[in-house]
Design an enzyme around this catalytic site. Sequence first.
Site, mmCIF file in Angstrom:
data_model
loop_
_atom_site.group_PDB
_atom_site.id
_atom_site.type_symbol
_atom_site.label_atom_id
_atom_site.label_comp_id
_atom_site.label_asym_id
_atom_site.label_seq_id
_atom_site.Cartn_x
_atom_site.Cartn_y
_atom_site.Cartn_z
ATOM 1 N N HIS A 147 25.353 14.236 60.847
ATOM 2 C CA HIS A 147 25.046 15.278 61.507
ATOM 3 C C HIS A 147 24.289 16.483 61.207
ATOM 4 C CE1 HIS A 147 28.475 17.972 60.792
ATOM 5 N NE2 HIS A 147 29.007 17.093 60.668
ATOM 6 N N ASP A 191 29.134 20.115 54.792
ATOM 7 C CA ASP A 191 29.393 19.420 55.967
ATOM 8 C C ASP A 191 28.364 19.706 57.013
ATOM 9 O OD1 ASP A 191 32.151 19.748 58.479
ATOM 10 O OD2 ASP A 191 30.639 18.130 58.278
ATOM 11 N N GLU A 244 27.392 18.045 66.684
ATOM 12 C CA GLU A 244 28.747 17.046 66.418
ATOM 13 C C GLU A 244 29.811 18.155 66.264
ATOM 14 O OE1 GLU A 244 30.704 17.409 63.532
ATOM 15 O OE2 GLU A 244 32.080 15.732 64.182
ATOM 16 N N GLU A 245 29.753 19.505 65.618
ATOM 17 C CA GLU A 245 30.976 20.500 65.534
ATOM 18 C C GLU A 245 31.104 21.028 66.682
ATOM 19 O OE1 GLU A 245 32.055 20.742 62.691
ATOM 20 O OE2 GLU A 245 30.919 20.236 61.173
ATOM 21 N N HIS A 304 34.160 24.214 56.364
ATOM 22 C CA HIS A 304 33.953 24.927 57.720
ATOM 23 C C HIS A 304 34.102 26.325 57.353
ATOM 24 C CE1 HIS A 304 34.179 22.218 61.139
ATOM 25 N NE2 HIS A 304 33.424 21.578 60.382
#
Lengths: 315, 333
Positions: free
Chosen positions: B58, B168, B196-197, B307
């Site tokens: 992603h 990420d 995606e998140e 994150h």
Amino acid sequence: MDKTLEKLLLSFGVSGHEQGVKDLLIEELKGIDCAVKEDKMGNLIVRAGKSGQRIMFVAHMDCMGLMVTNIEDNGLVQATKIGEYKAEELSHAYIKFENGTLGISGECSKDGNSIYIDLGVSSKEEAQKKVTEGDVATFVGPILDLKDYVVSPNLHNRVSCYIMLQLVKEAVNSSKELYFVFSTQGEVSGRGARAAAFLIDPTYCLVLDAASSTDKALGDRKINLSKGPVVSIMDKNLITNKEVLDMILEASNESKVSVQRTITDCETEAGSIQKEKYGVKVGTILMPVRYKNTMSEMVSLKDIEETTTLLTKLF
Amino acid sequence: MLLEELANAAGPSSYEGEVREIIVRELKDYVEDIKVDNMGNVLVHKKGNGPKVLLDAHMDEVGLIITGFNDDGTLRFSTLGGIHVAVLPAKTVLIGKKKLTGVIGIKPIHLQSKEERIKPISISNLCIDIGAINSSEARKYVNLGEYAVFDTKFEEFGDGLVKGKALDDRIGCAVLIEVLKENYNCNLYCSFSVQEEVGERGAFASSYCVEPDIGIAIEGTICNDLPGVSKIDGATAIGMGPAISLMDKTSIYDAELISDIEKVAKGKYILCQKRKSVASSNDAWSFHGTGEGARVAAISIPVRYIHSTVSIASLADYESTKRLIIEYLKTLK
């Protein structure tokens, strides 16, 4: 005790690892006039009857279980839950791995998401000879034949699979296009059933699953064993389609099998099936199960027979 | 370094443009069939005769979105994707395409009451300070709905480690770009997915379009190999190679696929590990969650402090992951 039901209860099939129970079902389906195939999600799809109105029956063939995530230095095996159940209610139970290894479910983790399995070994090396990360286990235990009732682990949803096998036998004479889906990953949001509904694109769909009875010592006695299948009017993800509900109630009248209506906050595969393709008209037929999600689930043989009779009226 | 450019690019969920441009530019010499779909996913196809495989990484990172203007000139905001509020105070952000600098402020401790000090903070306690004196001035520089990303510059450090924002899943995107530079027998599709998140939204569209037999998500994943943290909660460890998932919130990974991938790793002497946690979700959910479904796997690079404003990964893990995927694809006839 019916041999087929017993075999179903003893065959291995945890969500995502259903080959054991699938092999048994394929064996049981031999000799019945129907077409059997597997799809991309590992669902077993059985087609019977003629062509015309497409009705899909679906029962998930997987049971809840455990998956190994870590092996401790002292030989205890940490395993995460597969399925939504209370870990405390399944601790100190007997478990069996797909590879045949036996053990017991010991203590639960603090967050209730995993259980420590005791294999009776005292070191990591010894444990690693028996299991590895990713291995899955099911709960095993004695099957009690109480004449009018059966008690066993994994009664839900194997009893629905049993009912569906009987339905396939009756379906040969139907004028409708009937599909019987033994689906995968039902204990984890019904992933297999959704894909099967996409593939089959049925006019009507009936989900065969289980409902907790409330006729225990401290229950409200609204859902009882031996009072017929439970029909959900509304659950967490589904307001049952009116046409399907009417079909079920008409079948109930015709077969003289009473049903127990319910509104719950549980969920079944029906919730995701209804949104597939252009929408699917779906309802649920639930076996009442006492002590659901424990080692000693209990169902009434009368309910099994009556549910089967009711459903054949839909052919 | 490609990973550096990708990590530094701004691309929070639904604002992936900058990242998309880099990816399309990098791929145009290696693939003919490349398109951008309705959701903004970059879909690539390398024709082949073998099984239909969909690889997914992603493009989006977790970030912020401006939701309002305080009278004092500071900005109110919300998150795009999951960000623990504790990582936000006293960080710099870059707002919008023009990358306007902002500082996330919080009431200083000596002005907080006893109750305030022990209560956990929420986003409503925070604001972004761009140096404006009132909301009219702030509105001259920033629009409602503009995005903000952490102001973190990518850097190599330590012993073969990198630090940066958005590892990420820019690290997954970098791997996928390099994988696409080789040729395979299988019928290979790749999706550089959006959003995606915020719920794997982009990947549902690419999965529906591709209808894969096998779907593999290439992710940056949790890595809490810290003192006092159990193996399960730690999930993965830096430097131990690509982490193969067993199960998570939305997928049970295919046992046969996992076994095949591990066989390749063993045969090619590639160090790999199992992802021990079952937390979280990824785009693999969409592969089995659309159409007829698929067999799925997830191969992830361990990312410490995921994150947050700055995370860490190992270049050796990056290389091993790339090699493992290339070697696995080569086995598909």
